[in-house]
Scaffold this active site. Structure first.
Site, mmCIF file in Angstrom:
data_model
loop_
_atom_site.group_PDB
_atom_site.id
_atom_site.type_symbol
_atom_site.label_atom_id
_atom_site.label_comp_id
_atom_site.label_asym_id
_atom_site.label_seq_id
_atom_site.Cartn_x
_atom_site.Cartn_y
_atom_site.Cartn_z
ATOM 1 N N GLU A 16 0.846 -1.198 0.000
ATOM 2 C CA GLU A 16 0.000 0.000 0.000
ATOM 3 C C GLU A 16 0.883 1.251 0.000
ATOM 4 O O GLU A 16 1.774 1.381 0.846
ATOM 5 C CB GLU A 16 -0.893 0.027 1.242
ATOM 6 C CG GLU A 16 -2.019 -0.990 1.246
ATOM 7 C CD GLU A 16 -3.259 -0.531 0.470
ATOM 8 O OE1 GLU A 16 -3.247 0.600 -0.069
ATOM 9 O OE2 GLU A 16 -4.229 -1.310 0.419
ATOM 10 N N HIS A 25 -3.896 -3.198 -8.165
ATOM 11 C CA HIS A 25 -5.215 -3.597 -7.674
ATOM 12 C C HIS A 25 -6.261 -3.380 -8.771
ATOM 13 O O HIS A 25 -7.159 -4.192 -8.954
ATOM 14 C CB HIS A 25 -5.568 -2.787 -6.420
ATOM 15 C CG HIS A 25 -6.610 -3.438 -5.566
ATOM 16 N ND1 HIS A 25 -7.143 -2.831 -4.462
ATOM 17 C CD2 HIS A 25 -7.231 -4.653 -5.671
ATOM 18 C CE1 HIS A 25 -8.051 -3.645 -3.909
ATOM 19 N NE2 HIS A 25 -8.118 -4.750 -4.629
ATOM 20 N N ASP A 51 -6.817 1.680 -8.197
ATOM 21 C CA ASP A 51 -5.533 2.015 -7.595
ATOM 22 C C ASP A 51 -4.429 1.082 -8.072
ATOM 23 O O ASP A 51 -4.705 -0.079 -8.378
ATOM 24 C CB ASP A 51 -5.629 2.002 -6.055
ATOM 25 C CG ASP A 51 -6.029 0.646 -5.471
ATOM 26 O OD1 ASP A 51 -7.037 0.074 -5.923
ATOM 27 O OD2 ASP A 51 -5.323 0.150 -4.578
#
Ligand SMILES: [Zn+2]
Length: 275
Positions: A140, A178, A188
């Site tokens: 992330e 993703h 994203d």
């Protein structure tokens, strides 16, 4: 004079080291949960009747190791601070996590052992694989979803990817986003993400430039969805698949229209990597 100074210094280190970590509780929970998994791993498979003749006794093989991650999924957090993301991943009720979180200043949080399954992909598909969380590592990047990615953050990402690629021998094509694995559901990392730069370093695919100009009409019969499927995209929603492809390979083009340029890029990628 020396000793009091050292004593004072160790006290400062000890105090700051202990009291400054606000995640002591979740770190403790992590260890407890990991220990429960260890108990599962220690069990020798029991003798069970599977329809045929039941074995007389359990027999365990001696030849095994841990399954390794086979792909890397890159995300943006869509949150306003790294701290908020890290905190969310320590709360059981959030039900989301990733192996790594990278802050804008390049700070890397390794939140989950690479051999364990994080909860970052959700309902996803890539090629024939539907349970993406089972074999992937989730990374992330702290980003609100609309802004460019900080240079320090990308540098930190590249250093991490180098380690993951060599440790687990992850192929270049298995570094994906993703949005790639969840067309129509996720967007994203955003259009600012430097996929071309990553591909040049060995992470993800990229096409040869300049893109060849096809003769007008020469690609009319080419089925772009077949090409997207070969690359790995879930094409059940054709417009969503094309949008996901464009976000990754043609981020300047916001339209899901299948034009000659998109077809040329798809053909190039398929010829380059899938033949
Ligand atoms: Zn995501």
């Amino acid at each position: 004079m020396k000793y009091p100074f050292i004593l004072a210094l160790s006290l400062v280190i000890a105090v700051s080291g202990c009291s400054s970590n606000p995640y002591k509780r979740s770190n403790k929970m992590y260890k407890k949960q990991a220990k429960e998994l260890v108990r599962t791993l220690l069990e020798v498979p029991a003798v069970q009747p599977y329809g045929g003749k039941t074995a007389a006794y359990p027999v365990a093989t001696t030849n095994f190791n841990l399954r390794q991650p086979t792909s890397v999924i890159i995300h943006h957090t869509a949150m306003n601070s790294c701290e908020s993301t890290v905190r969310a991943f320590t709360r059981p009720q959030s039900k989301v996590s990733a192996h790594y979180v990278i802050c804008k200043d390049g700070t890397l949080h390794h939140m989950l052992n690479d051999y364990l399954r994080a909860w970052h992909a959700g309902v996803s598909r890539w090629g024939a694989t539907a349970d993406i969380n089972a074999g992937s590592l989730g990374i992330e990047l702290d980003n609100n979803g609309y802004e460019p990615f900080a240079e320090a953050q990308i540098n930190s990402l590249l250093a991490l990817l180098a380690r993951l690629k060599s440790t687990y021998r992850i192929p270049a094509g298995a570094f994906i986003s993703h949005a790639d694995i969840a067309p129509g559901r996720k967007v994203d990392p955003n259009a600012h993400f430097p996929w071309k730069r990553l591909a040049a370093a060995g992470y993800g695919y990229w096409y040869d430039e300049p893109v060849s100009q096809p003769q007008p009409g020469s690609l009319d019969s080419y089925n772009a969805l077949d090409g997207l499927r070969l690359i790995g995209y879930d094409t059940r929603d054709s417009a969503a698949a094309m949008s996901a492809f464009k976000l990754h390979f043609m981020p300047e083009d916001k339209s899901p229209v299948v034009d000659d340029r998109a077809k040329s890029i798809i053909i190039n990628l398929v010829n380059k990597y899938k033949q």
